[in-house]
Design a protein around this motif. Structure first.
Motif, short mmCIF file in Angstrom:
data_model
loop_
_atom_site.label_atom_id
_atom_site.label_comp_id
_atom_site.label_asym_id
_atom_site.label_seq_id
_atom_site.Cartn_x
_atom_site.Cartn_y
_atom_site.Cartn_z
N ARG A 57 0.83 -1.20 0.00
CA ARG A 57 0.00 0.00 0.00
C ARG A 57 0.87 1.24 0.00
O ARG A 57 2.02 1.21 0.44
CB ARG A 57 -0.89 0.00 1.24
CG ARG A 57 -1.86 -1.14 1.20
CD ARG A 57 -2.87 -1.07 2.30
NE ARG A 57 -3.65 -2.30 2.35
CZ ARG A 57 -4.54 -2.57 3.28
NH1 ARG A 57 -4.75 -1.73 4.25
NH2 ARG A 57 -5.21 -3.70 3.24
N ALA A 90 -6.22 2.93 13.16
CA ALA A 90 -5.22 1.91 12.83
C ALA A 90 -4.09 1.92 13.86
O ALA A 90 -3.60 0.87 14.29
CB ALA A 90 -4.66 2.15 11.43
N ARG A 122 5.11 4.98 6.78
CA ARG A 122 4.42 3.70 6.69
C ARG A 122 3.03 3.89 6.11
O ARG A 122 2.45 4.97 6.19
CB ARG A 122 4.26 3.10 8.09
CG ARG A 122 5.58 2.66 8.70
CD ARG A 122 5.33 2.08 10.07
NE ARG A 122 6.52 2.07 10.88
CZ ARG A 122 7.33 1.05 11.01
NH1 ARG A 122 7.10 -0.06 10.36
NH2 ARG A 122 8.38 1.12 11.77
N ALA A 123 2.50 2.79 5.61
CA ALA A 123 1.13 2.80 5.13
C ALA A 123 0.19 2.66 6.32
O ALA A 123 0.61 2.32 7.43
CB ALA A 123 0.92 1.64 4.16
N VAL A 124 -1.08 2.90 6.06
CA VAL A 124 -2.07 2.75 7.12
C VAL A 124 -2.56 1.32 7.09
O VAL A 124 -3.24 0.91 6.15
CB VAL A 124 -3.24 3.72 6.91
CG1 VAL A 124 -4.23 3.58 8.04
CG2 VAL A 124 -2.73 5.15 6.82
N ARG A 125 -2.23 0.57 8.08
CA ARG A 125 -2.54 -0.86 8.08
C ARG A 125 -2.61 -1.38 9.51
O ARG A 125 -1.85 -0.95 10.37
CB ARG A 125 -1.43 -1.59 7.34
CG ARG A 125 -1.72 -3.06 7.18
CD ARG A 125 -0.79 -3.69 6.20
NE ARG A 125 -1.56 -4.58 5.36
CZ ARG A 125 -1.18 -4.99 4.15
NH1 ARG A 125 -0.08 -4.53 3.63
NH2 ARG A 125 -1.92 -5.82 3.47
N ASN A 127 -3.15 -1.17 16.31
CA ASN A 127 -1.82 -1.76 16.37
C ASN A 127 -1.26 -1.73 17.78
O ASN A 127 -0.57 -2.65 18.20
CB ASN A 127 -0.88 -1.05 15.39
CG ASN A 127 -1.14 -1.43 13.95
OD1 ASN A 127 -1.46 -2.59 13.67
ND2 ASN A 127 -1.05 -0.49 13.03
N PHE A 137 -10.61 -1.74 10.85
CA PHE A 137 -9.57 -1.45 11.83
C PHE A 137 -10.08 -1.69 13.24
O PHE A 137 -9.36 -2.20 14.12
CB PHE A 137 -9.09 0.01 11.68
CG PHE A 137 -8.33 0.27 10.41
CD1 PHE A 137 -8.09 1.56 9.99
CD2 PHE A 137 -7.85 -0.78 9.62
CE1 PHE A 137 -7.38 1.83 8.82
CE2 PHE A 137 -7.15 -0.53 8.45
CZ PHE A 137 -6.91 0.77 8.04
N GLY A 172 5.76 8.47 12.45
CA GLY A 172 6.77 7.54 12.93
C GLY A 172 8.13 7.88 12.37
O GLY A 172 8.31 8.85 11.65
N GLN A 229 3.24 1.79 15.40
CA GLN A 229 4.02 2.91 14.91
C GLN A 229 5.00 3.31 15.99
O GLN A 229 4.76 3.09 17.16
CB GLN A 229 3.08 4.09 14.62
CG GLN A 229 1.88 3.75 13.75
CD GLN A 229 2.28 3.53 12.31
OE1 GLN A 229 3.35 3.90 11.91
NE2 GLN A 229 1.40 2.90 11.55
N LYS A 230 6.10 3.96 15.59
CA LYS A 230 7.02 4.47 16.59
C LYS A 230 6.86 5.98 16.65
O LYS A 230 7.35 6.68 15.77
CB LYS A 230 8.45 4.10 16.20
CG LYS A 230 8.73 2.62 16.26
CD LYS A 230 9.78 2.34 17.29
CE LYS A 230 9.83 0.87 17.62
NZ LYS A 230 10.46 0.08 16.54
N PRO A 231 6.17 6.49 17.63
CA PRO A 231 5.88 7.93 17.62
C PRO A 231 7.06 8.75 18.11
O PRO A 231 7.82 8.31 18.95
CB PRO A 231 4.72 8.05 18.58
CG PRO A 231 4.91 6.95 19.53
CD PRO A 231 5.60 5.84 18.79
N CYS A 253 1.48 6.57 3.92
CA CYS A 253 0.61 7.67 4.32
C CYS A 253 1.44 8.93 4.54
O CYS A 253 2.44 8.89 5.27
CB CYS A 253 -0.11 7.29 5.62
SG CYS A 253 -1.05 8.63 6.31
#
Lengths: 373, 206
Positions: A18, B38, A34-37, B42, B76, A30, B3-5, A21
């Motif tokens: 995908r 999402a 990355r894609a939204v998944r 996750n 999601f 991040g 995600q790594k914020p 984003c």
């Protein structure tokens, strides 16, 4: 979007890479785009599909590269899978899911022989049994992790709760009678100050020493030394039970055997270690008052429910140094000296007896009557 | 994957999750809602986040999102529930707040991932043998799983088979088979399904 993936080895939606984003709010961007998944346990799999492998006959190198992340059970090229010109598609099956997850994370979008790899999961290759096992392992992992966390959080909670309930415990203490309850009281009070030892020692070892020093208070002088040895012997037992006691938290349990006293004190010591020092000094003063009152009942109540470890020897009068920690240290030193003394006595007595026997045997054969036998 | 914020260390994990929840509730943008959901789903994969997620009522947020029009949000949300429902405390919360009907509804979604997540969530909410809520093995659900077990979609087929073998009694399965021959079901297979089996006939009850 209809997929042509009904046969094994077909293209599925989850294989498609995908778009990344690019509209994320700053605070939740991040480190990598990355894609939204959403990744669920259904999507993850020990099977990885690798697309974009340059068709240069580098299968061996590819597998070696992926094998860095875990044992690979099998691998094969997927010749029917739609691929871009001059690229190949491979399927790699890892022995376990965690390796596959790591490999996917590390190898996706990585350069390989001049091409960019696209790595994705391929759960459609799983058998029923593999899927079942995957779901069960996920559940087991969560139970394990949550249980450990619960145990840790309960410990922390215990500490805070018992700090609050200190007053309640004081009232309770003033009401209890009996040497062992007092033993518990004293030992809990002394728990963290009575020792010059490092904190790495297991708590029940602390408590064993404390029980002995409190025994000293009670007049079980040599008993404490033997108690010390006996208690030390039960350290392992205590350690084994350590985790469960912390949760059970029954400082007023009436199991009055020495190991029992240790068990019961172990959990409350976890609390007392964190009590403010001044509070503990006052607490100990108060408990000493109680002990003195209770000490008079020693002879009668002990025998009924206490496991006697050694004979009651006369109480050795001690100097009061007007400081609790000094007194405790002095008690410990005194105990140790007593231990050594009694050991030496035994040894010397034994040696003397042996000597005497030898001498008498000798003398009786040569000079009868010298030793007065 | 989580995600790594880039987050201010002072804010911490709880603060970050709170910010996500707040954005989800306040934003007008569907894209932002999808991204945030999402992200939360996750986070729901990692058990260390469960206390925070419960505290922030993210479980209720997921359950509420199952009724959204936007299929992606539903996908999601059910994914998030699938991730966190094996945990006992989360499971009890979902059962107590009446989440079962919402999850069963997801079985009729045209979205493949939604259906897969729903089936898995139902399995995690059940306990093998007796003890699981009866709605999870009610007739419509078992019939639905029977149809899924004949699907050409391997993932769906595998999951449905596991459900029928591990979470249903043989009598329940047999009864569902008998009923299936006669009644209309109305739970269509997901859109991505290649129609390999005869469509259910719209017949009246015998």
């Amino acid at each position: 979007m209809a997929s042509s993936g009904s046969e094994l080895g077909g293209v599925f939606d989850h294989h498609v890479q995908r778009a990344v984003c690019d509209t994320r709010a700053k605070y939740r961007e991040g480190r990598r785009p990355r894609a939204v998944r959403v990744y669920t346990i259904n999507l993850e799999s020990q099977y990885l599909l690798i697309q974009g492998v340059p068709a240069v006959g580098a299968m061996k190198e590819l597998v070696e590269r992926f094998a860095l992340y875990g044992a690979i059970e099998q691998y094969n090229p997927l010749d029917e899978y739609p691929a871009e010109d001059f690229t190949e598609v491979y399927l790699i099956k890892f022995m376990n899911l965690q390796s596959a997850r790591t490999a996917k994370r590390k190898m996706d979008e990585q350069s390989f022989f001049g091409g960019l790899l696209h790595v994705c999961y391929a759960p459609e290759f799983e058998t029923v049994e593999e899927t079942r096992k995957k779901l069960q392992e996920r559940k087991a992992y969560i139970s394990r992790t949550t249980k450990n966390k619960d145990h840790y959080m309960t410990k922390k909670k215990l500490v805070t709760e018992l700090k609050d309930k200190k007053d309640f415990r004081q009232d309770f203490h003033s009401r209890t009678s009996g040497p062992c309850a007092a033993t518990l009281n004293t030992s809990t009070g002394n728990s963290d100050l009575c020792l010059p030892y490092s904190c790495e020692l297991p708590l029940c070892y602390f408590s064993s020493k404390c029980a002995c020093s409190s025994g000293e208070h009670m007049g079980w002088a040599s008993d404490s030394s033997r108690g010390g040895r006996n208690c030390a012997g039960t350290v392992e037992h205590c350690m084994h039970n350590d985790s469960s006691q912390k949760i059970q938290m029954k400082p007023f349990k009436n199991s009055l055997a020495c190991p029992g006293a240790q068990k019961a004190t172990t959990s409350s010591e976890a609390v007392d270690r964190f009590m403010p020092r001044t509070t503990q000094l006052q607490e100990r003063k108060r408990r000493r008052e109680d002990d003195r009152k209770v000490g008079t009942f020693l002879g009668t109540s002990t025998s009924s429910n206490e496991v006697m470890i050694g004979p009651l020897l006369p109480h050795i009068p001690k100097v009061d140094m007007h400081d609790d920690s000094l007194n405790t240290t002095a008690n410990l030193i005194r105990n140790k000296l007593q231990e050594v003394r009694s050991f030496l006595e035994t040894v010397l007595r034994g040696a003397w007896v042996a000597q005497w026997v030898k001498a008498s045997a000798f003398s009786s054969s040569h000079r009868p009557g010298v030793l007065g036998l | 994957m989580a995600q790594k914020p880039k987050v201010d260390p002072h804010v911490g994990r709880l603060g970050y999750l709170q910010a996500l929840v707040t954005e989800f509730q306040e934003t007008e943008s569907q894209d932002a809602k999808e991204q945030v959901l999402a992200n939360l789903a996750n986070f729901a994969y990692d058990p260390s986040n469960y206390p925070y997620l419960r505290q922030l009522q993210v479980l209720d947020l997921f359950l509420d999102s199952l009724s959204e029009e936007n299929e992606t949000l539903v996908e999601f949300a059910i994914g998030g529930l699938c991730n966190l429902c094996p945990d006992r405390a989360n499971k009890e919360h979902i059962l107590q707040t009446g989440g079962i009907p919402l999850i069963i509804n997801c079985l009729s979604s045209p979205n493949e991932e939604t259906v897969l997540s729903a089936v898995t969530t139902i399995m995690y909410l059940s306990s093998p043998g007796s003890g699981s809520p009866p709605e999870l093995t009610a007739m419509p659900v078992v019939q639905c799983m029977l149809r899924f077990s004949l699907s050409a979609n391997t993932r769906l087929r595998n999951l449905a088979q596991i459900f029928l073998e591990d979470f249903c009694s043989p009598s329940q399965v047999a009864e569902a088979r008998t009923w299936q021959a006669h009644s209309a079901l109305g739970i269509p297979l997901p859109r991505t399904e290649a129609p390999q089996q005869p469509r259910p006939r719209e017949t009246s009850q015998p």
